[in-house]
Design a protein around this motif. Structure first.
Motif, PDB file in Angstrom:
ATOM      1  N   THR A 148       0.806  -1.220   0.000  1.00  0.00           N
ATOM      2  CA  THR A 148       0.000   0.000   0.000  1.00  0.00           C
ATOM      3  C   THR A 148       0.843   1.276   0.000  1.00  0.00           C
ATOM      4  O   THR A 148       0.292   2.366  -0.049  1.00  0.00           O
ATOM      5  CB  THR A 148      -0.933   0.037   1.230  1.00  0.00           C
ATOM      6  OG1 THR A 148      -0.135  -0.055   2.410  1.00  0.00           O
ATOM      7  CG2 THR A 148      -1.934  -1.083   1.195  1.00  0.00           C
ATOM      8  N   LEU A 149       2.145   1.114   0.021  1.00  0.00           N
ATOM      9  CA  LEU A 149       3.025   2.281   0.138  1.00  0.00           C
ATOM     10  C   LEU A 149       2.834   3.257  -1.020  1.00  0.00           C
ATOM     11  O   LEU A 149       2.762   4.471  -0.804  1.00  0.00           O
ATOM     12  CB  LEU A 149       4.480   1.835   0.233  1.00  0.00           C
ATOM     13  CG  LEU A 149       5.503   2.933   0.478  1.00  0.00           C
ATOM     14  CD1 LEU A 149       5.130   3.785   1.686  1.00  0.00           C
ATOM     15  CD2 LEU A 149       6.883   2.329   0.655  1.00  0.00           C
ATOM     16  N   GLN A 150       2.711   2.762  -2.231  1.00  0.00           N
ATOM     17  CA  GLN A 150       2.525   3.659  -3.374  1.00  0.00           C
ATOM     18  C   GLN A 150       1.226   4.450  -3.242  1.00  0.00           C
ATOM     19  O   GLN A 150       1.197   5.647  -3.525  1.00  0.00           O
ATOM     20  CB  GLN A 150       2.545   2.880  -4.684  1.00  0.00           C
ATOM     21  CG  GLN A 150       3.908   2.340  -5.024  1.00  0.00           C
ATOM     22  CD  GLN A 150       3.934   1.654  -6.364  1.00  0.00           C
ATOM     23  OE1 GLN A 150       2.964   1.670  -7.111  1.00  0.00           O
ATOM     24  NE2 GLN A 150       5.062   1.051  -6.693  1.00  0.00           N
ATOM     25  N   THR A 151       0.178   3.785  -2.781  1.00  0.00           N
ATOM     26  CA  THR A 151      -1.111   4.462  -2.599  1.00  0.00           C
ATOM     27  C   THR A 151      -0.990   5.548  -1.533  1.00  0.00           C
ATOM     28  O   THR A 151      -1.506   6.659  -1.702  1.00  0.00           O
ATOM     29  CB  THR A 151      -2.206   3.443  -2.210  1.00  0.00           C
ATOM     30  OG1 THR A 151      -2.266   2.449  -3.224  1.00  0.00           O
ATOM     31  CG2 THR A 151      -3.557   4.114  -2.070  1.00  0.00           C
ATOM     32  N   ILE A 152      -0.290   5.241  -0.454  1.00  0.00           N
ATOM     33  CA  ILE A 152      -0.085   6.220   0.626  1.00  0.00           C
ATOM     34  C   ILE A 152       0.674   7.437   0.100  1.00  0.00           C
ATOM     35  O   ILE A 152       0.296   8.578   0.362  1.00  0.00           O
ATOM     36  CB  ILE A 152       0.661   5.567   1.809  1.00  0.00           C
ATOM     37  CG1 ILE A 152      -0.246   4.538   2.493  1.00  0.00           C
ATOM     38  CG2 ILE A 152       1.147   6.621   2.806  1.00  0.00           C
ATOM     39  CD1 ILE A 152       0.478   3.606   3.449  1.00  0.00           C
ATOM     40  N   ILE A 153       1.719   7.190  -0.654  1.00  0.00           N
ATOM     41  CA  ILE A 153       2.520   8.289  -1.216  1.00  0.00           C
ATOM     42  C   ILE A 153       1.662   9.158  -2.136  1.00  0.00           C
ATOM     43  O   ILE A 153       1.677  10.392  -2.038  1.00  0.00           O
ATOM     44  CB  ILE A 153       3.749   7.744  -1.966  1.00  0.00           C
ATOM     45  CG1 ILE A 153       4.744   7.123  -0.983  1.00  0.00           C
ATOM     46  CG2 ILE A 153       4.417   8.847  -2.797  1.00  0.00           C
ATOM     47  CD1 ILE A 153       5.841   6.307  -1.652  1.00  0.00           C
ATOM     48  N   LEU A 154       0.928   8.523  -3.029  1.00  0.00           N
ATOM     49  CA  LEU A 154       0.084   9.284  -3.964  1.00  0.00           C
ATOM     50  C   LEU A 154      -0.940  10.136  -3.211  1.00  0.00           C
ATOM     51  O   LEU A 154      -1.152  11.303  -3.548  1.00  0.00           O
ATOM     52  CB  LEU A 154      -0.612   8.343  -4.939  1.00  0.00           C
ATOM     53  CG  LEU A 154       0.291   7.635  -5.951  1.00  0.00           C
ATOM     54  CD1 LEU A 154      -0.491   6.585  -6.737  1.00  0.00           C
ATOM     55  CD2 LEU A 154       0.958   8.629  -6.891  1.00  0.00           C
ATOM     56  N   LYS A 155      -1.555   9.562  -2.184  1.00  0.00           N
ATOM     57  CA  LYS A 155      -2.557  10.305  -1.413  1.00  0.00           C
ATOM     58  C   LYS A 155      -1.918  11.474  -0.666  1.00  0.00           C
ATOM     59  O   LYS A 155      -2.470  12.585  -0.643  1.00  0.00           O
ATOM     60  CB  LYS A 155      -3.277   9.354  -0.442  1.00  0.00           C
ATOM     61  CG  LYS A 155      -4.310  10.037   0.419  1.00  0.00           C
ATOM     62  CD  LYS A 155      -5.422  10.663  -0.413  1.00  0.00           C
ATOM     63  CE  LYS A 155      -6.491  11.257   0.499  1.00  0.00           C
ATOM     64  NZ  LYS A 155      -7.263  12.303  -0.143  1.00  0.00           N
ATOM     65  N   LEU A 156      -0.768  11.264  -0.061  1.00  0.00           N
ATOM     66  CA  LEU A 156      -0.085  12.361   0.634  1.00  0.00           C
ATOM     67  C   LEU A 156       0.263  13.489  -0.332  1.00  0.00           C
ATOM     68  O   LEU A 156       0.111  14.668   0.001  1.00  0.00           O
ATOM     69  CB  LEU A 156       1.188  11.855   1.326  1.00  0.00           C
ATOM     70  CG  LEU A 156       0.991  11.044   2.593  1.00  0.00           C
ATOM     71  CD1 LEU A 156       2.321  10.466   3.068  1.00  0.00           C
ATOM     72  CD2 LEU A 156       0.368  11.904   3.689  1.00  0.00           C
ATOM     73  N   ILE A 205       7.808  13.137   3.876  1.00  0.00           N
ATOM     74  CA  ILE A 205       6.834  12.059   3.738  1.00  0.00           C
ATOM     75  C   ILE A 205       6.927  11.112   4.930  1.00  0.00           C
ATOM     76  O   ILE A 205       5.914  10.752   5.528  1.00  0.00           O
ATOM     77  CB  ILE A 205       7.028  11.306   2.406  1.00  0.00           C
ATOM     78  CG1 ILE A 205       6.675  12.226   1.223  1.00  0.00           C
ATOM     79  CG2 ILE A 205       6.190  10.018   2.366  1.00  0.00           C
ATOM     80  CD1 ILE A 205       7.064  11.678  -0.135  1.00  0.00           C
ATOM     81  N   THR A 206       8.153  10.733   5.300  1.00  0.00           N
ATOM     82  CA  THR A 206       8.309   9.810   6.430  1.00  0.00           C
ATOM     83  C   THR A 206       7.759  10.427   7.714  1.00  0.00           C
ATOM     84  O   THR A 206       7.113   9.744   8.511  1.00  0.00           O
ATOM     85  CB  THR A 206       9.780   9.409   6.661  1.00  0.00           C
ATOM     86  OG1 THR A 206      10.555  10.550   7.014  1.00  0.00           O
ATOM     87  CG2 THR A 206      10.368   8.719   5.446  1.00  0.00           C
ATOM     88  N   GLN A 207       7.994  11.710   7.913  1.00  0.00           N
ATOM     89  CA  GLN A 207       7.528  12.374   9.127  1.00  0.00           C
ATOM     90  C   GLN A 207       6.010  12.532   9.145  1.00  0.00           C
ATOM     91  O   GLN A 207       5.371  12.426  10.197  1.00  0.00           O
ATOM     92  CB  GLN A 207       8.214  13.729   9.292  1.00  0.00           C
ATOM     93  CG  GLN A 207       9.707  13.617   9.539  1.00  0.00           C
ATOM     94  CD  GLN A 207      10.040  12.688  10.693  1.00  0.00           C
ATOM     95  OE1 GLN A 207       9.695  12.947  11.834  1.00  0.00           O
ATOM     96  NE2 GLN A 207      10.704  11.580  10.383  1.00  0.00           N
ATOM     97  N   GLU A 225       3.572  11.071  11.906  1.00  0.00           N
ATOM     98  CA  GLU A 225       2.646  11.979  12.608  1.00  0.00           C
ATOM     99  C   GLU A 225       1.202  11.475  12.528  1.00  0.00           C
ATOM    100  O   GLU A 225       0.506  11.396  13.540  1.00  0.00           O
ATOM    101  CB  GLU A 225       2.744  13.378  11.986  1.00  0.00           C
ATOM    102  CG  GLU A 225       1.738  14.378  12.500  1.00  0.00           C
ATOM    103  CD  GLU A 225       1.703  15.644  11.659  1.00  0.00           C
ATOM    104  OE1 GLU A 225       0.603  16.214  11.519  1.00  0.00           O
ATOM    105  OE2 GLU A 225       2.756  16.056  11.129  1.00  0.00           O
ATOM    106  N   ILE A 226       0.756  11.122  11.335  1.00  0.00           N
ATOM    107  CA  ILE A 226      -0.623  10.686  11.132  1.00  0.00           C
ATOM    108  C   ILE A 226      -0.922   9.410  11.921  1.00  0.00           C
ATOM    109  O   ILE A 226      -2.009   9.246  12.451  1.00  0.00           O
ATOM    110  CB  ILE A 226      -0.910  10.478   9.625  1.00  0.00           C
ATOM    111  CG1 ILE A 226      -0.938  11.833   8.911  1.00  0.00           C
ATOM    112  CG2 ILE A 226      -2.228   9.745   9.404  1.00  0.00           C
ATOM    113  CD1 ILE A 226      -0.943  11.741   7.394  1.00  0.00           C
ATOM    114  N   THR A 227       0.067   8.509  11.998  1.00  0.00           N
ATOM    115  CA  THR A 227      -0.149   7.225  12.672  1.00  0.00           C
ATOM    116  C   THR A 227       0.312   7.246  14.127  1.00  0.00           C
ATOM    117  O   THR A 227       0.415   6.190  14.750  1.00  0.00           O
ATOM    118  CB  THR A 227       0.582   6.089  11.928  1.00  0.00           C
ATOM    119  OG1 THR A 227       1.991   6.307  11.993  1.00  0.00           O
ATOM    120  CG2 THR A 227       0.117   5.984  10.487  1.00  0.00           C
ATOM    121  N   ALA A 228       0.571   8.427  14.651  1.00  0.00           N
ATOM    122  CA  ALA A 228       1.038   8.576  16.040  1.00  0.00           C
ATOM    123  C   ALA A 228       2.253   7.686  16.310  1.00  0.00           C
ATOM    124  O   ALA A 228       2.367   7.066  17.364  1.00  0.00           O
ATOM    125  CB  ALA A 228      -0.095   8.293  17.016  1.00  0.00           C
TER     126      ALA A 228
END
Length: 112
Positions: free
Chosen positions: A10-18, A30-32, A36-39
């Motif tokens: 799902t990493l590509q989907t996460i990147i595209l959405k961000l 992106i890593t931060q 942050e979003i996932t606490a």
């Protein structure tokens, strides 16, 4: 939790959405943002992030540009037109997979 093996698909989907939500970002940013979003529950490693970014770029979904920030060159990523058009379908694919996974594992669906 460090980078979860389940995250790989799902990493590509996460990147595209961000990038859809933030217009342009650099790798560390992106890593931060994910952290942050996932606490802090999901931490992307450079070894996972950069191959995914390079693959998306090779597929024509991302483009890069550089800027000088604090006397250092920073490489930014942003969606191409094709990448912007592909975000919705990637999100639909991810949701369909989550729905099927919930059925297979007999999980209660989350309320929206």
């Amino acid at each position: 939790m460090s980078t979860n093996p389940l995250l790989k698909g799902t990493l590509q989907t996460i990147i595209l959405k961000l990038l859809e939500d933030n217009s342009q970002m650099y790798g560390y940013e992106i890593t931060q943002k994910v952290k942050e979003i996932t606490a802090g529950e999901i931490k992307l490693t450079e070894g996972a992030l950069y191959p995914a970014l390079h693959k998306l770029e090779a597929e024509g979904l991302l483009e890069t540009f550089t800027e000088i920030v604090d006397n250092r060159v920073r490489k930014y990523y942003r969606l191409t037109e094709e990448g912007g058009n592909g975000v919705a379908s990637k999100l639909d694919e991810a949701q369909a997979f989550i729905d099927q996974l919930q059925l297979l594992l007999n999980l209660k669906p989350t309320t929206k």
